[in-house]
Each structure stands twice: as structure tokens, then as C-alpha cells.
Design a protein around this motif. Structure first.
Motif, short mmCIF file in Angstrom:
data_model
loop_
_atom_site.label_atom_id
_atom_site.label_comp_id
_atom_site.label_asym_id
_atom_site.label_seq_id
_atom_site.Cartn_x
_atom_site.Cartn_y
_atom_site.Cartn_z
N VAL A 95 0.83 -1.21 0.00
CA VAL A 95 0.00 0.00 0.00
C VAL A 95 0.87 1.26 0.00
O VAL A 95 0.53 2.25 -0.65
CB VAL A 95 -0.96 -0.02 1.20
CG1 VAL A 95 -1.72 1.29 1.32
CG2 VAL A 95 -1.93 -1.18 1.08
N LEU A 96 1.99 1.24 0.69
CA LEU A 96 2.87 2.41 0.73
C LEU A 96 3.36 2.77 -0.66
O LEU A 96 3.48 3.94 -0.99
CB LEU A 96 4.06 2.15 1.67
CG LEU A 96 5.04 3.32 1.83
CD1 LEU A 96 4.33 4.53 2.44
CD2 LEU A 96 6.22 2.91 2.67
N TRP A 97 3.63 1.77 -1.49
CA TRP A 97 4.09 2.04 -2.86
C TRP A 97 3.01 2.72 -3.68
O TRP A 97 3.31 3.46 -4.61
CB TRP A 97 4.51 0.75 -3.55
CG TRP A 97 5.78 0.16 -3.04
CD1 TRP A 97 6.45 0.48 -1.89
CD2 TRP A 97 6.53 -0.87 -3.67
NE1 TRP A 97 7.56 -0.30 -1.77
CE2 TRP A 97 7.64 -1.14 -2.84
CE3 TRP A 97 6.37 -1.59 -4.83
CZ2 TRP A 97 8.58 -2.10 -3.16
CZ3 TRP A 97 7.30 -2.55 -5.15
CH2 TRP A 97 8.40 -2.79 -4.33
N VAL A 98 1.77 2.45 -3.37
CA VAL A 98 0.64 3.10 -4.05
C VAL A 98 0.40 4.49 -3.46
O VAL A 98 0.19 5.46 -4.18
CB VAL A 98 -0.64 2.24 -3.95
CG1 VAL A 98 -1.83 2.96 -4.58
CG2 VAL A 98 -0.43 0.88 -4.59
N ALA A 99 0.47 4.56 -2.13
CA ALA A 99 0.16 5.81 -1.43
C ALA A 99 1.18 6.91 -1.73
O ALA A 99 0.81 8.07 -1.85
CB ALA A 99 0.08 5.57 0.07
N LEU A 100 2.45 6.54 -1.85
CA LEU A 100 3.49 7.55 -2.06
C LEU A 100 3.29 8.36 -3.34
O LEU A 100 3.20 9.59 -3.28
CB LEU A 100 4.88 6.92 -2.00
CG LEU A 100 6.05 7.90 -2.07
CD1 LEU A 100 6.00 8.88 -0.89
CD2 LEU A 100 7.36 7.15 -2.08
N PRO A 101 3.19 7.73 -4.52
CA PRO A 101 2.95 8.56 -5.71
C PRO A 101 1.58 9.24 -5.69
O PRO A 101 1.43 10.34 -6.22
CB PRO A 101 3.07 7.58 -6.89
CG PRO A 101 2.94 6.23 -6.30
CD PRO A 101 3.38 6.32 -4.88
N ALA A 102 0.59 8.61 -5.05
CA ALA A 102 -0.73 9.24 -4.96
C ALA A 102 -0.65 10.52 -4.12
O ALA A 102 -1.18 11.57 -4.52
CB ALA A 102 -1.74 8.28 -4.36
N LEU A 103 0.02 10.47 -3.00
CA LEU A 103 0.16 11.65 -2.14
C LEU A 103 1.02 12.72 -2.80
O LEU A 103 0.71 13.91 -2.72
CB LEU A 103 0.72 11.27 -0.78
CG LEU A 103 -0.23 10.48 0.12
CD1 LEU A 103 0.49 10.00 1.38
CD2 LEU A 103 -1.45 11.30 0.48
N LEU A 104 2.10 12.31 -3.44
CA LEU A 104 2.95 13.27 -4.16
C LEU A 104 2.17 13.93 -5.29
O LEU A 104 2.27 15.14 -5.51
CB LEU A 104 4.20 12.58 -4.71
CG LEU A 104 5.26 12.19 -3.68
CD1 LEU A 104 6.35 11.34 -4.34
CD2 LEU A 104 5.86 13.42 -3.03
N GLY A 105 1.39 13.14 -6.02
CA GLY A 105 0.60 13.68 -7.12
C GLY A 105 -0.46 14.66 -6.65
O GLY A 105 -0.61 15.75 -7.20
N LEU A 106 -1.16 14.29 -5.61
CA LEU A 106 -2.19 15.17 -5.06
C LEU A 106 -1.56 16.45 -4.51
O LEU A 106 -2.09 17.54 -4.72
CB LEU A 106 -2.98 14.45 -3.97
CG LEU A 106 -4.21 15.14 -3.44
CD1 LEU A 106 -5.20 15.43 -4.56
CD2 LEU A 106 -4.86 14.29 -2.36
N SER A 107 -0.41 16.31 -3.86
CA SER A 107 0.29 17.49 -3.32
C SER A 107 0.74 18.42 -4.43
O SER A 107 0.61 19.64 -4.32
CB SER A 107 1.51 17.05 -2.50
OG SER A 107 1.10 16.30 -1.38
N ALA A 108 1.27 17.86 -5.52
CA ALA A 108 1.71 18.69 -6.66
C ALA A 108 0.52 19.41 -7.27
O ALA A 108 0.60 20.61 -7.58
CB ALA A 108 2.42 17.82 -7.70
N ASP A 109 -0.58 18.69 -7.45
CA ASP A 109 -1.80 19.31 -8.00
C ASP A 109 -2.26 20.48 -7.14
O ASP A 109 -2.50 21.59 -7.63
CB ASP A 109 -2.94 18.29 -8.10
CG ASP A 109 -2.80 17.37 -9.29
OD1 ASP A 109 -2.10 17.72 -10.24
OD2 ASP A 109 -3.43 16.30 -9.26
N LEU A 110 -2.38 20.23 -5.84
CA LEU A 110 -2.89 21.26 -4.93
C LEU A 110 -1.92 22.44 -4.81
O LEU A 110 -2.36 23.59 -4.76
CB LEU A 110 -3.18 20.66 -3.56
CG LEU A 110 -4.34 19.66 -3.52
CD1 LEU A 110 -4.45 19.01 -2.15
CD2 LEU A 110 -5.64 20.30 -3.94
N ALA A 111 -0.62 22.16 -4.79
CA ALA A 111 0.37 23.25 -4.72
C ALA A 111 0.30 24.12 -5.97
O ALA A 111 0.42 25.35 -5.88
CB ALA A 111 1.77 22.67 -4.55
N GLY A 112 0.09 23.50 -7.13
CA GLY A 112 -0.04 24.27 -8.37
C GLY A 112 -1.28 25.15 -8.37
O GLY A 112 -1.22 26.34 -8.71
#
Length: 153
Positions: free
Chosen positions: A39-56
Motif C-alpha cells: 500500500v505504501l508504494w501506491v500511497a506515495l505517488p498518490a500523495l505526491l501527485g495530489l500534493s503537486a496538483d494542490l500546490a499548483g
């Protein structure tokens, strides 16, 4: 193929790619990864992706410029701070990371083939047209930003 430029909202393109990844996985079960992905392998890119989207989105909001990817000509500023110091397209990068998480969740090697389709489509029909418009609108300010900051990562 100019007819496709700035026509399909990037989140729709990402959702279509996610659906294609799912369909490919269902059509080719023999290409399964073989073991469950942690699950961590799935959660890491998901969290990074969501963070990048929101930061933008947040950076655009702070600079009071449009977040609508179909109307870059309505941009009122070249945003170069925050996440935009590291990537010119954090929202598209975020979508690619979310698709990476989806691929890991699906656990099918062939589904991964859709990810480059997303990147190539967004680059050709969204990013490059945006860059042309913003260069025409903001001139040397945008040109120096292009030279200083990478398109994706």
C-alpha cells in the motif's frame, strides 16, 4: 492535429487514461505483477501527485491567475514561485503521479503502457500550445522561465 490543442481538459484526459489502464488490465490478466503491491508504494505517488496538483492550484490562486487549462491566454501572471520553481507543470505532473499510483494499484504491467500516452498527449496538445501562448503574451519574462525551469521534472 492542431484541432486537439487545448480542447480536452487535462483532468478528463487523465480520467480517460485511468479507464484505459483499467480496461487493459482486465483484458490482459496474464500481465499481472504477480504479487500484491504494498500500500505504501501506491500511497506515495498518490500523495505526491495530489500534493503537486494542490500546490499548483494554490500558487495560481495566490497570484490571482486563471487555473483553466483551456484558456492560457487569460493568464495574468507568470507564476515562478513555490512548486513552479521546480516544474513548469505541477498539475500535469501530479496527474501523471496519480496515474502511476493507479497503475500500481491495478498491478498489471501492460497498464503501464498508457502512462506515456498521457504524457505525450498532454505535452503535445496542452503544454506546447500553452507555452506558445504564454511566450507571446509575456515575452522575455516567460522565455527566461522556460530556460530556468524544466517542463515536467
Amino acid at each position: 492535429m492542431k484541432a486537439l490543442e487545448l480542447k480536452i481538459p487535462p483532468p478528463v484526459v487523465a480520467l480517460l487514461c485511468a479507464a484505459a489502464m483499467y480496461a487493459v488490465g482486465r483484458a490482459a490478466p496474464a500481465a499481472a505483477l504477480g504479487t500484491a503491491v504494498p500500500v505504501l508504494w501506491v500511497a506515495l505517488p498518490a500523495l505526491l501527485g495530489l500534493s503537486a496538483d494542490l500546490a499548483g492550484v494554490w500558487a495560481f490562486h495566490r497570484h490571482r491567475t486563471t487555473v483553466n487549462p483551456l484558456t492560457p491566454q487569460k493568464s495574468s501572471a507568470v507564476v515562478q514561485s513555490g512548486i513552479y520553481r521546480f516544474t513548469r507543470n505541477p498539475m500535469y505532473l501530479g496527474m501523471a503521479l496519480l496515474l502511476t499510483a493507479w497503475w500500481l494499484w491495478l498491478g498489471n504491467w501492460l497498464s503501464l503502457l498508457v502512462l506515456p500516452v498521457f504524457v505525450l498527449y498532454i505535452t503535445a496538445f496542452q503544454i506546447k500550445p500553452e507555452e506558445r501562448i504564454l511566450l507571446a503574451k509575456f515575452g522575455t519574462q516567460y522565455q527566461s522561465y522556460l530556460l530556468r525551469t524544466r517542463r515536467w521534472i
